[in-house]
Design a protein around this motif. Structure first.
Motif, PDB file in Angstrom:
ATOM      1  N   LYS A  21       1.264  36.150  46.082  1.00 21.69           N
ATOM      2  CA  LYS A  21       2.569  36.522  45.552  1.00 21.69           C
ATOM      3  C   LYS A  21       3.609  35.437  45.846  1.00 21.69           C
ATOM      4  O   LYS A  21       4.490  35.200  45.042  1.00 21.69           O
ATOM      5  N   GLU A  22       3.498  34.807  46.995  1.00 25.74           N
ATOM      6  CA  GLU A  22       4.437  33.746  47.361  1.00 25.74           C
ATOM      7  C   GLU A  22       4.333  32.573  46.389  1.00 25.74           C
ATOM      8  O   GLU A  22       5.331  31.968  46.018  1.00 25.74           O
ATOM      9  N   SER A  23       3.125  32.257  45.953  1.00 22.64           N
ATOM     10  CA  SER A  23       2.911  31.171  45.010  1.00 22.64           C
ATOM     11  C   SER A  23       3.556  31.487  43.654  1.00 22.64           C
ATOM     12  O   SER A  23       4.179  30.626  43.039  1.00 22.64           O
ATOM     13  N   LYS A  24       3.406  32.720  43.171  1.00 26.60           N
ATOM     14  CA  LYS A  24       4.018  33.122  41.902  1.00 26.60           C
ATOM     15  C   LYS A  24       5.535  33.077  42.002  1.00 26.60           C
ATOM     16  O   LYS A  24       6.221  32.650  41.073  1.00 26.60           O
ATOM     17  N   LYS A  25       6.063  33.529  43.137  1.00 26.71           N
ATOM     18  CA  LYS A  25       7.516  33.518  43.343  1.00 26.71           C
ATOM     19  C   LYS A  25       8.033  32.081  43.323  1.00 26.71           C
ATOM     20  O   LYS A  25       9.040  31.789  42.688  1.00 26.71           O
ATOM     21  N   LEU A  66      10.818  27.587  40.476  1.00 24.36           N
ATOM     22  CA  LEU A  66      10.806  26.220  39.950  1.00 24.36           C
ATOM     23  C   LEU A  66      11.056  26.197  38.440  1.00 24.36           C
ATOM     24  O   LEU A  66      11.763  25.316  37.937  1.00 24.36           O
ATOM     25  N   ILE A  67      10.507  27.172  37.718  1.00 23.80           N
ATOM     26  CA  ILE A  67      10.744  27.247  36.277  1.00 23.80           C
ATOM     27  C   ILE A  67      12.218  27.510  35.998  1.00 23.80           C
ATOM     28  O   ILE A  67      12.832  26.858  35.136  1.00 23.80           O
ATOM     29  N   ILE A  68      12.806  28.447  36.726  1.00 19.91           N
ATOM     30  CA  ILE A  68      14.235  28.746  36.538  1.00 19.91           C
ATOM     31  C   ILE A  68      15.083  27.532  36.889  1.00 19.91           C
ATOM     32  O   ILE A  68      16.040  27.206  36.184  1.00 19.91           O
ATOM     33  N   LEU A  69      14.740  26.835  37.958  1.00 21.21           N
ATOM     34  CA  LEU A  69      15.473  25.633  38.345  1.00 21.21           C
ATOM     35  C   LEU A  69      15.384  24.555  37.264  1.00 21.21           C
ATOM     36  O   LEU A  69      16.393  23.925  36.924  1.00 21.21           O
ATOM     37  N   ALA A  70      14.204  24.368  36.688  1.00 20.84           N
ATOM     38  CA  ALA A  70      14.043  23.368  35.625  1.00 20.84           C
ATOM     39  C   ALA A  70      14.888  23.736  34.408  1.00 20.84           C
ATOM     40  O   ALA A  70      15.527  22.874  33.796  1.00 20.84           O
ATOM     41  N   ILE A  71      14.912  25.018  34.056  1.00 19.46           N
ATOM     42  CA  ILE A  71      15.730  25.455  32.917  1.00 19.46           C
ATOM     43  C   ILE A  71      17.201  25.222  33.204  1.00 19.46           C
ATOM     44  O   ILE A  71      17.948  24.738  32.337  1.00 19.46           O
ATOM     45  N   LEU A  72      17.643  25.529  34.400  1.00 20.90           N
ATOM     46  CA  LEU A  72      19.052  25.310  34.759  1.00 20.90           C
ATOM     47  C   LEU A  72      19.424  23.831  34.717  1.00 20.90           C
ATOM     48  O   LEU A  72      20.521  23.471  34.286  1.00 20.90           O
ATOM     49  N   ILE A  73      18.511  22.972  35.165  1.00 29.12           N
ATOM     50  CA  ILE A  73      18.786  21.535  35.142  1.00 29.12           C
ATOM     51  C   ILE A  73      18.985  21.048  33.711  1.00 29.12           C
ATOM     52  O   ILE A  73      19.784  20.153  33.454  1.00 29.12           O
ATOM     53  N   VAL A  74      18.299  21.653  32.763  1.00 31.70           N
ATOM     54  CA  VAL A  74      18.444  21.261  31.361  1.00 31.70           C
ATOM     55  C   VAL A  74      19.678  21.889  30.729  1.00 31.70           C
ATOM     56  O   VAL A  74      20.429  21.233  30.013  1.00 31.70           O
ATOM     57  N   VAL A  75      19.921  23.175  30.999  1.00 35.69           N
ATOM     58  CA  VAL A  75      20.960  23.921  30.288  1.00 35.69           C
ATOM     59  C   VAL A  75      22.359  23.611  30.813  1.00 35.69           C
ATOM     60  O   VAL A  75      23.295  23.481  30.017  1.00 35.69           O
ATOM     61  N   ILE A  76      22.537  23.489  32.108  1.00 37.79           N
ATOM     62  CA  ILE A  76      23.880  23.303  32.678  1.00 37.79           C
ATOM     63  C   ILE A  76      24.593  22.077  32.109  1.00 37.79           C
ATOM     64  O   ILE A  76      25.745  22.189  31.696  1.00 37.79           O
TER      65      ILE A  76
END
Length: 96
Positions: A2-6, A11-21
């Motif tokens: 579960k820790e790996s999925k979290k 990391l996916i959310i962080l990558a999206i934020l780096i692109v969108v912001i």
């Protein structure tokens, strides 16, 4: 497990934020360094003549962007293939 999925989702959310912001908060047109450099050269030396011309000019900006993206994808694929081969070779040596 579960820790790996979290961690993956974070990391996916962080990558999206780096692109969108930057797209949301930076207003104006995104220009390339080539255009900025040629503008600066014109202001510093108005009579400057380039040494050579391009061999081929793409018919539109979209095609130019497509070719640039294709070049990046081929380069990323080559780098991934090389790193994968190195990893595979190292794994085979350890298993022997």
């Amino acid at each position: 497990m579960k820790e790996s999925k979290k961690t993956n989702w974070m990391l996916i959310i962080l990558a999206i934020l780096i692109v969108v912001i930057p797209l949301v908060f930076v207003q104006g047109e995104y220009g390339g360094a080539d255009g900025m450099a040629s503008e600066e050269i014109e202001t510093l030396n108005p009579g400057y003549e380039p040494w050579f011309e391009s061999l081929w000019e793409p018919p539109s900006g979209e095609i130019e962007s497509l070719l640039f993206g294709l070049q990046a994808a081929i380069g990323a694929g080559a780098i991934g293939y090389i790193i994968g081969n190195w990893k595979g070779a190292a794994g085979k040596k350890e298993s022997k």
